[in-house]
Write an enzyme that holds these catalytic residues in place. Structure first.
Site, PDB file in Angstrom:
ATOM      1  N   THR A 145       0.882  -1.182   0.000  1.00  0.00           N
ATOM      2  CA  THR A 145       0.000   0.000   0.000  1.00  0.00           C
ATOM      3  C   THR A 145       0.911   1.221   0.000  1.00  0.00           C
ATOM      4  OG1 THR A 145      -0.082  -0.087   2.422  1.00  0.00           O
ATOM      5  CG2 THR A 145      -1.923  -1.072   1.244  1.00  0.00           C
TER       6      THR A 145
ATOM      7  N   PHE B 193      13.096   3.026  21.648  1.00  0.00           N
ATOM      8  CA  PHE B 193      12.763   4.109  20.704  1.00  0.00           C
ATOM      9  C   PHE B 193      13.058   5.494  21.253  1.00  0.00           C
ATOM     10  CE2 PHE B 193      11.069   2.521  16.718  1.00  0.00           C
ATOM     11  CZ  PHE B 193      11.270   1.169  16.973  1.00  0.00           C
TER      12      PHE B 193
ATOM     13  N   LYS C 189       5.350   6.946   5.892  1.00  0.00           N
ATOM     14  CA  LYS C 189       4.085   6.765   5.159  1.00  0.00           C
ATOM     15  C   LYS C 189       2.893   6.737   6.130  1.00  0.00           C
ATOM     16  CE  LYS C 189       3.496   2.534   3.401  1.00  0.00           C
ATOM     17  NZ  LYS C 189       2.355   1.788   3.912  1.00  0.00           N
TER      18      LYS C 189
ATOM     19  N   THR D  48      -1.089  -2.667   5.662  1.00  0.00           N
ATOM     20  CA  THR D  48      -1.501  -1.512   6.473  1.00  0.00           C
ATOM     21  C   THR D  48      -2.438  -0.654   5.648  1.00  0.00           C
ATOM     22  OG1 THR D  48       0.604  -1.561   7.615  1.00  0.00           O
ATOM     23  CG2 THR D  48      -0.627   0.499   7.725  1.00  0.00           C
TER      24      THR D  48
ATOM     25  N   GLY E 145      13.231   6.701   9.149  1.00  0.00           N
ATOM     26  CA  GLY E 145      12.992   6.477   7.723  1.00  0.00           C
ATOM     27  C   GLY E 145      12.273   5.160   7.557  1.00  0.00           C
TER      28      GLY E 145
ATOM     29  N   GLU F 198       0.103  -6.281  10.936  1.00  0.00           N
ATOM     30  CA  GLU F 198       1.405  -6.826  11.332  1.00  0.00           C
ATOM     31  C   GLU F 198       2.236  -5.749  12.016  1.00  0.00           C
ATOM     32  OE1 GLU F 198       3.074  -9.215  11.964  1.00  0.00           O
ATOM     33  OE2 GLU F 198       1.566 -10.646  11.251  1.00  0.00           O
TER      34      GLU F 198
ATOM     35  N   CYS G 228       7.607   2.499   6.554  1.00  0.00           N
ATOM     36  CA  CYS G 228       6.410   2.513   7.406  1.00  0.00           C
ATOM     37  C   CYS G 228       6.153   3.851   8.110  1.00  0.00           C
ATOM     38  CB  CYS G 228       6.511   1.397   8.430  1.00  0.00           C
ATOM     39  SG  CYS G 228       6.764  -0.193   7.645  1.00  0.00           S
TER      40      CYS G 228
HETATM   41  C1  UGA Z   1       8.362  -0.177  12.036  1.00  0.00           C
HETATM   42  C2  UGA Z   1       7.804  -0.638  13.393  1.00  0.00           C
HETATM   43  O1  UGA Z   1       8.857  -0.664  14.364  1.00  0.00           O
HETATM   44  C3  UGA Z   1       7.175  -2.028  13.291  1.00  0.00           C
HETATM   45  O2  UGA Z   1       6.571  -2.362  14.530  1.00  0.00           O
HETATM   46  C4  UGA Z   1       6.100  -1.984  12.184  1.00  0.00           C
HETATM   47  O3  UGA Z   1       5.497  -3.254  12.006  1.00  0.00           O
HETATM   48  C5  UGA Z   1       6.740  -1.573  10.878  1.00  0.00           C
HETATM   49  O4  UGA Z   1       7.313  -0.255  11.052  1.00  0.00           O
HETATM   50  C6  UGA Z   1       5.659  -1.555   9.833  1.00  0.00           C
HETATM   51  O5  UGA Z   1       4.708  -0.777   9.965  1.00  0.00           O
HETATM   52  O6  UGA Z   1       5.688  -2.424   8.956  1.00  0.00           O
HETATM   53  P1  UGA Z   1      10.615  -0.646  10.662  1.00  0.00           P
HETATM   54  O7  UGA Z   1      10.136   0.399   9.695  1.00  0.00           O
HETATM   55  O8  UGA Z   1      11.136  -1.930  10.149  1.00  0.00           O
HETATM   56  O9  UGA Z   1       9.432  -1.056  11.678  1.00  0.00           O
HETATM   57  O10 UGA Z   1      11.795  -0.010  11.474  1.00  0.00           O
HETATM   58  P2  UGA Z   1      12.098   0.458  12.969  1.00  0.00           P
HETATM   59  O11 UGA Z   1      13.067  -0.460  13.581  1.00  0.00           O
HETATM   60  O12 UGA Z   1      10.887   0.758  13.719  1.00  0.00           O
HETATM   61  O13 UGA Z   1      12.866   1.829  12.647  1.00  0.00           O
HETATM   62  C7  UGA Z   1      12.238   2.883  11.918  1.00  0.00           C
HETATM   63  C8  UGA Z   1      13.137   4.080  11.846  1.00  0.00           C
HETATM   64  O14 UGA Z   1      13.245   4.714  13.115  1.00  0.00           O
HETATM   65  C9  UGA Z   1      14.574   3.770  11.417  1.00  0.00           C
HETATM   66  O15 UGA Z   1      14.993   4.755  10.493  1.00  0.00           O
HETATM   67  C10 UGA Z   1      15.361   3.838  12.697  1.00  0.00           C
HETATM   68  O16 UGA Z   1      16.706   4.175  12.512  1.00  0.00           O
HETATM   69  C11 UGA Z   1      14.607   4.929  13.442  1.00  0.00           C
HETATM   70  N1  UGA Z   1      14.767   4.863  14.914  1.00  0.00           N
HETATM   71  C12 UGA Z   1      14.265   3.810  15.608  1.00  0.00           C
HETATM   72  C13 UGA Z   1      15.390   5.896  15.587  1.00  0.00           C
HETATM   73  O17 UGA Z   1      15.854   6.882  14.972  1.00  0.00           O
HETATM   74  N2  UGA Z   1      15.485   5.839  16.949  1.00  0.00           N
HETATM   75  C14 UGA Z   1      15.000   4.798  17.670  1.00  0.00           C
HETATM   76  O18 UGA Z   1      15.137   4.823  18.919  1.00  0.00           O
HETATM   77  C15 UGA Z   1      14.384   3.758  16.981  1.00  0.00           C
END
Ligand code: UGA
Length: 445
Positions: free
Chosen positions: A86, A253, A267, A123, A261, A152, A264
């Site tokens: 999506t 987090f 968007k 989603t 970035g 998910e 997910c």
């Molecule tokens: C995220 C969610 O964590 C999942 O639970 C969700 O299922 C997924 O989106 C989705 O909707 O499919 P994801 O995009 O794989 O997962 O990545 P994350 O590990 O959450 O990280 C996202 C971004 O946040 C990354 O760029 C990461 O570097 C940044 N981040 C994360 C930070 O800058 N600081 C943090 O403390 C954690």
């Protein structure tokens, strides 16, 4: 139980392999013939630790099959999952593009045979599952089916672990039959003590957006606090630790950096704003989260400029890490995609390394960027090294080797991987996020 998963992208493939691991018989269907042929040969379209292993294992046991044809498995399935992409709509207005979801609904409707549960895993905005039900009913008025929502919560890079060990499973289902089928499907998790939450359909759909928006909020919040730390001389790592030990806040987090970035958070935060706007509700916190995230990237460019003494013009900048986070080759909405073009625009020469993302990055970054397979080669003769993604292999950099290769030992660490004390003793000028810079020598322009 027999399952069809439509869409062998990231969610579809991981869920398909995961359900097969639970003992169900799964057919993953994708229109993309090439993709299915490759998967059949054991070559997966995504890089995800542990996935190949469970795909191969379940394929050879006959529990995991692949097909380009819905007719092969839909008529015999108890549950069908729609797990197609999506993407953000091309209009750039925050809408999620539901074309693939609706197409899948229409096509599967023709093959329904006996009671079947159609479950949306993609989603999707609130109300989509009911629209899917309408499409199926219009296409095949005699079909006997229910529609459910089962979002998910997988993280890229940890997706297999997350699928097999989730914090919770959220199921939006409104008939006894539908709830019973999904309860049976997730029984292996329930018996491990994983909470399975049954809700209404709209509630499940919104839970997904609310969860992602809240996690994005934590990141933008700590990024603003990091910026404040830099001005008042505080250390954001200790601030986050002091906050996170309060169980009501939690420590996860709260890592500051160049902004979130991936496919997910960027968007889904925008899609949530769109849903709120359409329903006449203000979501001012999420609006600020999106703005703060964009501003953080611009701030990172200014930080690099400051490290270079005021200008990046004519400077050689080595970038370590291009993907939006480690352990993935995914470049979608990666901070590197905004930071690097800004540096080039201001006259810098950029040399880049990434363990997995280079192929994708070549398509997306300006052609002036030079790519290196060896991280030290990327840093040779550099005026500054900028770490954007915290891959494990950067954590053990040989600092004296690095220093000897660089023109000037200046290090900008956008993920706070290194300790300022270590970088100071190694003789670097060291700039990180939300901590005092270490200045060992004066930078002349
Ligand atoms: C995220 C969610 O964590 C999942 O639970 C969700 O299922 C997924 O989106 C989705 O909707 O499919 P994801 O995009 O794989 O997962 O990545 P994350 O590990 O959450 O990280 C996202 C971004 O946040 C990354 O760029 C990461 O570097 C940044 N981040 C994360 C930070 O800058 N600081 C943090 O403390 C954690």
């Amino acid at each position: 139980m027999k399952i069809t998963i439509i869409g062998t992208g990231y969610v579809g493939l991981v869920s398909g392999a995961g359900f097969a691991e639970f003992g169900h018989t799964v057919t993953c269907v994708d229109k993309d013939k090439k993709k299915i042929e490759l998967v059949e040969k054991g070559s997966l379209p995504i890089y995800e630790p542990g996935l190949e292993e469970i795909v191969i294992r379940n394929k050879s046991s006959g529990r995991l099959n692949f097909s380009v044809n819905l007719a092969d498995s839909v008529p015999n399935s108890d549950v069908i999952f729609i797990a197609v992409g999506t993407p953000a709509s091309r209009r750039g207005d925050g809408y999620a593009d539901l074309t693939y979801v609706f197409e899948a609904a229409k096509e599967l409707a023709h093959f329904l045979n006996g009671y079947t549960l159609v479950t949306i895993k993609s989603t999707v905005p609130v109300g989509t599952a009911r629209q899917v039900a309408r499409i199926i009913r219009e296409t095949n008025p005699l079909a006997e089916f229910d529609v459910a929502s089962n979002p998910e919560f997988l993280r890229e890079g940890e997706a297999v672990f997350d699928f097999l060990n989730p914090d919770r499973v959220v199921v939006g289902a409104e008939t006894e039959k539908a709830r019973n089928l999904l309860a049976a499907l997730y029984r292996p998790l329930e018996s491990k003590g994983v909470p399975i939450i049954f809700t209404g359909i709209e509630t499940a759909e919104l839970t997904k957006y609310a969860s992602n928006a809240f996690l994005a909020t934590k990141i933008s919040f700590i990024n603003e606090i990091a910026n404040l730390c830099e001005e008042v001389g505080a250390d954001v790592i200790d601030v986050a630790k002091g906050m996170g030990l309060d169980h009501r806040i939690g420590s996860k987090f709260l890592q500051p950096g160049p902004g979130y970035g991936g496919s997910c958070f960027p968007k889904d935060t925008k899609a949530l704003l769109r849903i709120a706007q359409e329903n006449g509700v203000a979501c001012r916190i999420v609006e600020a989260v999106v703005e703060v995230n964009a501003a953080q990237r611009a701030r990172m460019v200014r930080k690099i400029r400051q490290a270079l003494g005021g200008s990046e013009e004519g400077k050689s900048i080595a970038i370590l890490g291009l993907t939006f986070k480690p352990d993935t080759d995914d470049m979608r909405e990666a901070p590197s995609l905004t930071i690097i073009p800004a540096l080039i625009e201001h006259g810098a020469e950029v040399k880049a390394h990434d363990p997995e993302g280079i192929n994708e990055a070549k398509r997306l970054l300006p052609q002036e960027v030079k790519f290196f397979k060896d991280k030290y080669e990327a840093c040779r003769d550099a005026d500054v090294v900028v770490l954007i993604t915290d891959w494990n292999e950067y954590k053990n950099l040989d600092l004296s080797k690095l220093k000897s290769l660089m023109k000037t030992p200046i290090f900008v660490d956008l993920r706070n991987v290194f300790s300022p004390d270590v970088m100071s003793s190694a003789g670097f000028n060291y700039f990180s996020v939300g901590r005092r810079p270490i200045i060992n020598f004066k930078t002349n322009l």
